[in-house]
Design a protein around this motif. Structure first.
Motif, short mmCIF file in Angstrom:
data_model
loop_
_atom_site.label_atom_id
_atom_site.label_comp_id
_atom_site.label_asym_id
_atom_site.label_seq_id
_atom_site.Cartn_x
_atom_site.Cartn_y
_atom_site.Cartn_z
N ASP A 390 -33.58 44.48 58.31
CA ASP A 390 -32.87 45.19 59.38
C ASP A 390 -32.19 46.46 58.88
O ASP A 390 -31.28 46.98 59.54
N GLN A 421 -37.99 44.57 63.07
CA GLN A 421 -36.90 43.99 63.82
C GLN A 421 -35.75 44.99 63.94
O GLN A 421 -34.70 44.67 64.50
N LEU A 460 -34.85 39.35 65.85
CA LEU A 460 -34.56 37.99 65.40
C LEU A 460 -34.39 37.03 66.57
O LEU A 460 -34.91 35.90 66.53
N SER A 479 -31.66 37.46 59.50
CA SER A 479 -32.74 38.44 59.62
C SER A 479 -33.86 38.19 58.61
O SER A 479 -35.02 38.53 58.88
N HIS A 483 -37.83 38.54 59.10
CA HIS A 483 -38.46 39.45 58.15
C HIS A 483 -39.75 38.84 57.61
O HIS A 483 -40.81 39.47 57.59
#
Length: 500
Positions: A390, A421, A460, A479, A483
């Motif tokens: 992120d 994301q 997310l 996250s 990921h």
């Protein structure tokens, strides 16, 4: 008597940069009787003879020495035998003349060695540090690692069939991520090749689908290079852990140390349980490729842990190096199917995940590469899988380089895809260079009218909603979990939409 005429080839051209010797019926090695241009000619018996051949390249580090064996029986029939996995010698040809038969053979030199079995055995959790080395002192017992798969695998390959979650098509529908359960059956050959004399990468895994022809006359093969996440962020815990298996001569864990073999290669080729519901850390690249229905050769270089990301990827940051070595990989794999042609590769793509985007930036940002035809024209597809989770700041450098590459050379046929994301609004200026505009709340897929460039926003919260709905054990509360699942699923989407 008969004549044995031997020639060598390097990069598809006859060469004099090699020396031939033969040994007849167990005798000592002798050189040719005559050398005519690039041909070494020996006088040999025409019946009842056993002949060992050595072809020694002048550049021993890069090309080494090739061997072959001939048996000529009492009728003059010639039988050739080669090393167990022959990819360097075609069968001999025999012609007759007034002065007797001539046996012609060609040695095809390559800067690659088949290291598949050594890589497979390196995945054993106990044993000598390096297969083929003398018994080594501890460390060497890797049983404290818990990979979740049976190691070493009986064959170095992705599973022949697996029921798994795959991303659906389209990936986003009515504001939701779409997945499906699918039986994926990769029909492919997976090998590990060693690049002698190269600091990094010293190994590359090559996954060659059966749908990419290797028959004589086959067209240039399409290739996808995948830069995995940088290794240094997990070193010395992995890769340089003093407990890791190491070369007893040099003390190095690279490239055949257990951590390098498992985390650096195998875990990217295979899944370890379901990638969405159970374990998104394994990327299943070969399985994602099969699920996409596209036929492209996957090349996964084994990066070397280093504080400098360009050193991690080493020679793969150099367009001139790739221009030489990708055709060599193609030729090596062609020869395994009896096809000895040599030529340029086809369409090329590059993909990168997480801090692997630093490696991609090393290639795209190299000023020397930007004037090279491989950068300008051969490279036609670029996929970015969640650059550094992120952190928008970490997404900007690779996306800047991708936008610059997309505008150069054969720009009208290039494809660029970003899966992230991140908040797309913060990337808007760069996305505009690709002709992509974020349409609204995530998740979404935004693409140019021709679908050549796209942004897929995968926050997310959307992964959490999906996994909860399907009863998965991954909570998707941080996250890092989103990921990993982006790279574990979205290559399938990128390839489905590719021009491969």
């Amino acid at each position: 008597m008969a004549q044995l005429a031997l020639t060598g080839q390097i990069q598809g051209q006859s060469t004099t940069l090699c020396n031939f010797t033969i040994a007849v019926d167990g005798g000592g090695p002798v050189g040719p009787d005559t050398v005519v241009l690039d041909q070494s000619i020996f006088t040999i018996p025409d019946t009842d003879a056993s002949i060992d051949i050595q072809a020694a390249a002048v550049d021993q580090v890069k090309y080494g020495t090739l061997t072959a064996h001939l048996d000529i029986d009492s009728t003059g029939t010639v039988q050739a035998t080669f090393p167990p996995v022959n990819s360097n010698w075609p069968d001999p040809t025999v012609t007759s003349s007034a002065v007797g038969p001539t046996i012609a053979m060609t040695a095809f030199f390559a800067p690659l060695r088949d290291a598949t079995e050594q890589a497979r055995l390196g995945l054993a959790q106990t044993g000598t540090d390096y297969p083929g080395s003398p018994p080594a002192p501890p460390p060497g017992d890797m049983s404290f690692r818990t990979p979740g798969v049976s190691l070493p695998p009986p064959v170095y390959a992705v599973p022949s069939a697996i029921d798994t979650t795959v991303i659906a098509s389209p990936a986003i529908d009515s504001g939701n991520i779409q997945v499906q359960t699918q039986t994926v059956s990769p029909f492919a050959e997976t090998v590990v090749l060693q690049l002698p004399g190269i600091s990094a990468p010293q190994l590359v895994a090559v996954h060659w689908p059966d749908g990419v022809s290797r028959a004589p006359g086959a067209p240039p093969a399409p290739f996808l290079i995948y830069f995995r996440a940088g290794l240094n962020q997990n070193s010395p815990k992995f890769y340089n852990d003093p407990r890791d298996r190491h070369d007893p001569t040099t003390g190095s864990t690279y490239p055949f140390g257990w951590d390098y073999q498992f985390h650096g290669l195998l875990k990217y080729l295979q899944y370890i349980n379901d990638p969405l519901l159970t374990n998104p850390s394994a990327k299943g690249l070969g399985l994602q490729l099969a699920a996409s229905g596209r036929n492209v050769v996957l090349v996964l270089p084994l990066m070397r842990a280093d504080a400098n990301p360009c050193n991690e990827i080493g020679s793969f940051a150099d367009a001139a190096f790739l221009q030489e070595y990708l055709p060599e990989i193609q030729a090596f794999m062609f020869r395994r199917r009896g096809n000895f042609q040599f030529g340029a590769i086809g369409r090329l793509g590059m993909a990168s995940f997480s801090s692997g985007h630093a490696a991609l930036t090393c290639f795209l940002g190299n000023a020397a590469n930007q004037a090279h035809p491989l950068y300008l024209d051969t490279l036609q597809e670029a996929y970015l899988f969640d650059p550094h989770a992120d952190l928008v700041s970490a997404t900007l450098p690779p996306l800047t380089q991708v936008a610059a590459w997309a505008a150069r050379g054969s720009s009208g046929t290039k494809v660029a895809r970003l899966y992230t994301q991140n908040d797309p609004a913060q990337l808007a200026p760069l996305l505009a260079q690709l002709g992509v505009t974020a349409p609204g709340p995530a998740p979404f897929d935004a693409a140019t009218p021709d679908d050549r460039n796209s942004l897929t926003s995968l926050p997310l919260t959307s992964w959490k909603d999906l996994a909860t709905k399907l009863g998965g054990s991954v909570p998707y509360t941080v996250s890092e979990q989103a990921h990993h699942v982006i790279s574990a699923l979205m290559l399938t989407d990128a390839l489905r939409r590719s021009q491969f």
